[in-house]
Motif scaffolding. Structure first.
Motif, PDB file in Angstrom:
ATOM      1  N   GLY A 183      -3.217  34.011   8.371  1.00  0.00           N
ATOM      2  CA  GLY A 183      -3.740  33.872   9.728  1.00  0.00           C
ATOM      3  C   GLY A 183      -4.943  32.960   9.733  1.00  0.00           C
ATOM      4  N   LYS A 184      -5.338  32.551  10.921  1.00  0.00           N
ATOM      5  CA  LYS A 184      -6.514  31.697  11.039  1.00  0.00           C
ATOM      6  C   LYS A 184      -7.252  32.039  12.318  1.00  0.00           C
ATOM      7  CE  LYS A 184      -3.502  28.006  12.623  1.00  0.00           C
ATOM      8  NZ  LYS A 184      -3.027  26.682  12.383  1.00  0.00           N
ATOM      9  N   PRO A 185      -8.563  31.932  12.298  1.00  0.00           N
ATOM     10  CA  PRO A 185      -9.362  32.312  13.464  1.00  0.00           C
ATOM     11  C   PRO A 185      -9.019  31.550  14.737  1.00  0.00           C
ATOM     12  CG  PRO A 185     -10.756  32.047  11.535  1.00  0.00           C
ATOM     13  CD  PRO A 185      -9.381  31.550  11.158  1.00  0.00           C
ATOM     14  N   SER A 186      -8.434  30.376  14.602  1.00  0.00           N
ATOM     15  CA  SER A 186      -8.079  29.615  15.800  1.00  0.00           C
ATOM     16  C   SER A 186      -6.837  30.181  16.490  1.00  0.00           C
ATOM     17  CB  SER A 186      -7.868  28.145  15.461  1.00  0.00           C
ATOM     18  OG  SER A 186      -6.801  27.996  14.548  1.00  0.00           O
ATOM     19  N   SER A 187      -6.126  31.089  15.818  1.00  0.00           N
ATOM     20  CA  SER A 187      -5.002  31.784  16.445  1.00  0.00           C
ATOM     21  C   SER A 187      -5.540  33.069  17.053  1.00  0.00           C
ATOM     22  CB  SER A 187      -3.927  32.126  15.412  1.00  0.00           C
ATOM     23  OG  SER A 187      -3.396  30.964  14.844  1.00  0.00           O
ATOM     24  N   VAL A 188      -5.361  33.245  18.347  1.00  0.00           N
ATOM     25  CA  VAL A 188      -5.874  34.422  19.038  1.00  0.00           C
ATOM     26  C   VAL A 188      -4.695  35.220  19.579  1.00  0.00           C
ATOM     27  CG1 VAL A 188      -7.336  35.282  20.909  1.00  0.00           C
ATOM     28  CG2 VAL A 188      -7.962  33.164  19.699  1.00  0.00           C
ATOM     29  N   VAL A 189      -4.659  36.510  19.236  1.00  0.00           N
ATOM     30  CA  VAL A 189      -3.625  37.401  19.740  1.00  0.00           C
ATOM     31  C   VAL A 189      -4.285  38.390  20.691  1.00  0.00           C
ATOM     32  CG1 VAL A 189      -1.895  39.142  19.130  1.00  0.00           C
ATOM     33  CG2 VAL A 189      -2.286  37.190  17.603  1.00  0.00           C
ATOM     34  N   ALA A 190      -3.804  38.453  21.922  1.00  0.00           N
ATOM     35  CA  ALA A 190      -4.355  39.377  22.910  1.00  0.00           C
ATOM     36  C   ALA A 190      -3.643  40.716  22.798  1.00  0.00           C
ATOM     37  CB  ALA A 190      -4.188  38.813  24.316  1.00  0.00           C
ATOM     38  N   VAL A 191      -4.414  41.793  22.777  1.00  0.00           N
ATOM     39  CA  VAL A 191      -3.867  43.148  22.742  1.00  0.00           C
ATOM     40  C   VAL A 191      -4.063  43.753  24.124  1.00  0.00           C
ATOM     41  CG1 VAL A 191      -4.095  45.447  21.734  1.00  0.00           C
ATOM     42  CG2 VAL A 191      -4.337  43.415  20.288  1.00  0.00           C
ATOM     43  N   ILE A 192      -2.970  44.079  24.770  1.00  0.00           N
ATOM     44  CA  ILE A 192      -3.029  44.717  26.088  1.00  0.00           C
ATOM     45  C   ILE A 192      -2.608  46.158  25.862  1.00  0.00           C
ATOM     46  CG2 ILE A 192      -2.162  44.693  28.452  1.00  0.00           C
ATOM     47  CD1 ILE A 192      -1.645  41.668  27.999  1.00  0.00           C
ATOM     48  N   LEU A 198     -12.679  40.147  15.981  1.00  0.00           N
ATOM     49  CA  LEU A 198     -12.569  40.344  17.421  1.00  0.00           C
ATOM     50  C   LEU A 198     -13.238  39.212  18.204  1.00  0.00           C
ATOM     51  CD1 LEU A 198     -13.217  44.176  17.717  1.00  0.00           C
ATOM     52  CD2 LEU A 198     -11.033  42.970  17.882  1.00  0.00           C
ATOM     53  N   VAL A 199     -12.602  38.834  19.286  1.00  0.00           N
ATOM     54  CA  VAL A 199     -13.179  37.879  20.228  1.00  0.00           C
ATOM     55  C   VAL A 199     -13.261  38.555  21.586  1.00  0.00           C
ATOM     56  CG1 VAL A 199     -12.375  35.848  18.965  1.00  0.00           C
ATOM     57  CG2 VAL A 199     -10.965  36.823  20.780  1.00  0.00           C
ATOM     58  N   ALA A 200     -14.084  38.029  22.467  1.00  0.00           N
ATOM     59  CA  ALA A 200     -14.322  38.659  23.770  1.00  0.00           C
ATOM     60  C   ALA A 200     -13.026  38.825  24.546  1.00  0.00           C
ATOM     61  CB  ALA A 200     -15.314  37.822  24.571  1.00  0.00           C
ATOM     62  N   GLY A 201     -12.900  39.991  25.162  1.00  0.00           N
ATOM     63  CA  GLY A 201     -11.731  40.288  25.973  1.00  0.00           C
ATOM     64  C   GLY A 201     -12.145  40.880  27.303  1.00  0.00           C
ATOM     65  N   TYR A 202     -11.222  41.565  27.939  1.00  0.00           N
ATOM     66  CA  TYR A 202     -11.487  42.140  29.250  1.00  0.00           C
ATOM     67  C   TYR A 202     -10.726  43.446  29.376  1.00  0.00           C
ATOM     68  CZ  TYR A 202     -12.589  42.251  34.191  1.00  0.00           C
ATOM     69  OH  TYR A 202     -13.094  42.600  35.413  1.00  0.00           O
ATOM     70  N   ASP A 203     -11.290  44.405  30.057  1.00  0.00           N
ATOM     71  CA  ASP A 203     -10.664  45.699  30.290  1.00  0.00           C
ATOM     72  C   ASP A 203     -10.090  45.699  31.701  1.00  0.00           C
ATOM     73  OD1 ASP A 203      -9.943  48.311  30.734  1.00  0.00           O
ATOM     74  OD2 ASP A 203     -11.810  49.161  29.970  1.00  0.00           O
ATOM     75  N   PHE A 204      -8.794  45.423  31.808  1.00  0.00           N
ATOM     76  CA  PHE A 204      -8.161  45.368  33.124  1.00  0.00           C
ATOM     77  C   PHE A 204      -7.981  46.750  33.731  1.00  0.00           C
ATOM     78  CE2 PHE A 204      -7.098  41.341  31.205  1.00  0.00           C
ATOM     79  CZ  PHE A 204      -7.337  40.460  32.240  1.00  0.00           C
ATOM     80  N   GLY A 205      -7.929  47.774  32.876  1.00  0.00           N
ATOM     81  CA  GLY A 205      -7.811  49.137  33.379  1.00  0.00           C
ATOM     82  C   GLY A 205      -9.047  49.565  34.146  1.00  0.00           C
ATOM     83  N   ASN A 206     -10.216  49.182  33.659  1.00  0.00           N
ATOM     84  CA  ASN A 206     -11.475  49.537  34.310  1.00  0.00           C
ATOM     85  C   ASN A 206     -12.104  48.368  35.063  1.00  0.00           C
ATOM     86  OD1 ASN A 206     -11.466  52.208  33.406  1.00  0.00           O
ATOM     87  ND2 ASN A 206     -12.335  51.613  31.444  1.00  0.00           N
ATOM     88  N   ASP A 207     -11.427  47.224  35.013  1.00  0.00           N
ATOM     89  CA  ASP A 207     -11.913  46.021  35.679  1.00  0.00           C
ATOM     90  C   ASP A 207     -13.359  45.698  35.288  1.00  0.00           C
ATOM     91  OD1 ASP A 207     -11.685  43.777  37.262  1.00  0.00           O
ATOM     92  OD2 ASP A 207     -12.272  44.824  39.112  1.00  0.00           O
ATOM     93  N   ASP A 208     -13.570  45.628  33.955  1.00  0.00           N
ATOM     94  CA  ASP A 208     -14.890  45.249  33.439  1.00  0.00           C
ATOM     95  C   ASP A 208     -14.723  44.480  32.129  1.00  0.00           C
ATOM     96  OD1 ASP A 208     -14.884  47.013  31.112  1.00  0.00           O
ATOM     97  OD2 ASP A 208     -15.381  48.677  32.445  1.00  0.00           O
ATOM     98  N   PRO A 209     -15.767  43.805  31.674  1.00  0.00           N
ATOM     99  CA  PRO A 209     -15.644  42.985  30.466  1.00  0.00           C
ATOM    100  C   PRO A 209     -15.763  43.773  29.156  1.00  0.00           C
ATOM    101  CG  PRO A 209     -17.815  42.720  31.409  1.00  0.00           C
ATOM    102  CD  PRO A 209     -17.041  43.596  32.358  1.00  0.00           C
ATOM    103  N   THR A 248     -13.827  48.433  25.299  1.00  0.00           N
ATOM    104  CA  THR A 248     -13.940  49.645  24.501  1.00  0.00           C
ATOM    105  C   THR A 248     -13.064  50.731  25.115  1.00  0.00           C
ATOM    106  OG1 THR A 248     -16.211  49.078  23.926  1.00  0.00           O
ATOM    107  CG2 THR A 248     -15.559  51.363  23.592  1.00  0.00           C
ATOM    108  N   PRO A 249     -12.301  51.453  24.295  1.00  0.00           N
ATOM    109  CA  PRO A 249     -11.432  52.501  24.846  1.00  0.00           C
ATOM    110  C   PRO A 249     -12.245  53.573  25.570  1.00  0.00           C
ATOM    111  CG  PRO A 249     -10.985  52.161  22.512  1.00  0.00           C
ATOM    112  CD  PRO A 249     -12.202  51.365  22.846  1.00  0.00           C
ATOM    113  N   ASP A 250     -11.662  54.108  26.610  1.00  0.00           N
ATOM    114  CA  ASP A 250     -12.266  55.230  27.313  1.00  0.00           C
ATOM    115  C   ASP A 250     -11.713  56.496  26.669  1.00  0.00           C
ATOM    116  OD1 ASP A 250     -13.604  53.574  29.143  1.00  0.00           O
ATOM    117  OD2 ASP A 250     -11.724  53.316  30.244  1.00  0.00           O
TER     118      ASP A 250
END
Length: 174
Positions: free
Chosen positions: A92-101, A116-127, A130-132
């Motif tokens: 793998g390489k850092p330039s490959s980004v896999v999004a986990v939904i 880890l790279v910055a993502g978004y929490d669509f369930g809570n509509d916030d940046p 982190t799991p609830d």
């Protein structure tokens, strides 16, 4: 052999062959072409160096039968994705980004934080992805750790002497 300045390392009289060393600064491709052009040479082949498969030093890797099955849980030998064989080619390489939904990812997890790279929490509509872990009544939510598990399968840092290893151990996970 003087054509490329190659030095004879060893001769094999039975098969009329020689192992030669190419001087520094001469590409193997050019040396092979020059040697093959000599009337004294019948064929040229590189001397491949073989190494064992890339096996990470992560202590729980031996339990990961899906990556490398040696019947450690009584399963079918080699019924796996052949991860060590693949890791010889790429990890793998850092330039490959896999999004986990999923249910979120534990951002401080020791086997994930570095990938880890910055993502978004669509369930809570916030940046903050982190799991609830608790519901409004303060009860643990079943499966809240699932996203961390999935992210680890994809891109847990490998060969760091900690926990498990991901399929793409240098891959960025969002």
């Amino acid at each position: 052999l003087g054509v490329v300045g190659a030095e004879v390392v060893r001769t094999y009289s039975l098969v009329k062959a020689a192992h030669v060393r190419v001087p520094a600064g001469v590409s193997l491709e050019q040396a092979a072409r020059d040697l093959a052009a000599s009337p004294a040479v019948k064929y040229v082949e590189p001397n491949y160096l073989r190494k064992p498969y890339a096996v990470p030093n992560d202590p729980l890797f031996a339990d990961m039968y899906g990556l490398h099955n040696e019947r450690q849980t009584g399963g079918t030998l080699d019924a796996d994705i052949n991860a060590p064989e693949a890791w010889d080619i790429a990890v793998g390489k850092p330039s490959s980004v896999v999004a986990v939904i999923d249910t979120g990812v534990e951002l401080t997890h020791s086997d994930l934080a570095a990938n880890l790279v910055a993502g978004y929490d669509f369930g809570n509509d916030d940046p903050d992805p982190t799991p609830d872990y608790v519901d409004p009544d303060g009860l643990l939510v079943d499966g809240a750790e699932h996203g961390t598990h999935v992210a680890g399968t994809i891109g847990a840092v490998g060969d760091n002497g900690i926990g498990v290893v991901g399929v793409g151990w240098n891959t960025a996970v969002m």
